[in-house]
Motif scaffolding. Structure first.
Motif: not given
Length: 172
Positions: A14-21
């Motif tokens: 999920l961290r790789t799919r959402i920038p600025r997470l």
């Protein structure tokens, strides 16, 4: 492979799919951490606060007749805290910077919540997982007076009339 490891893998993807997470946490609806990827944040405290906010969100959707809880979004001066349902027993909480694409946050958060729900349902089932021994201990406890209340909801207090009539005060 334990369900916690699978859930943690989902949080990392999920961290790789959402920038600025900035971080993510999967927890049970009663505030027990399943897996987390939240640097500089205490996961147990965040899970407990998520459970408290979830209880209020359940009550709010019910009182407003808006159906079952799906998600909660809180915006602060430095970013967002988003909580998504992950089945009926877990939630996903995401921490994001202020400049995150909120549409992307919702899209990926909803998808990950559904994946986490599937992981928990297929791998753990009812009464399993890391906290299974706690459930076994609770099985021997007497039922609570609110046993029929849904998880994550708060008890409702019904106002009652006083048993006696108040006396009028002098000068009033």
């Amino acid at each position: 492979m334990a369900v916690e490891t699978d859930v943690l893998d989902e949080l990392r993807r999920l961290r790789t799919r959402i920038p600025r997470l900035a971080g993510s946490l999967a927890a049970t609806v009663d505030g027990l951490v399943l897996a987390h990827d939240v640097p500089d944040t205490e996961p147990e405290g965040l899970a407990a606060l998520t459970a408290a906010a979830l209880g209020v969100a359940y009550r709010m959707t019910d009182a407003a007749a808006r159906g079952e809880f799906r998600e909660l979004l809180v915006r602060g001066t430095r970013g967002y805290v988003a909580t998504y349902a992950a089945g009926s027993t877990a939630v996903l909480t995401l921490l994001a910077d202020d400049r995150v694409n909120v549409g992307r946050l919702h899209l990926e958060g909803r998808r990950s919540g559904a994946r986490i729900a599937d992981l928990i349902d297929t791998r753990v089932g009812p009464g399993g997982g890391r906290h299974a021994e706690r459930a076994a201990l609770d099985a021997h406890a007497p039922p609570s007076p609110d046993a029929d209340r849904r998880i994550g909801t708060l008890p409702v207090r019904t106002p009652q009339r006083p048993a006696h009539q108040p006396r009028p005060q002098p000068g009033g």
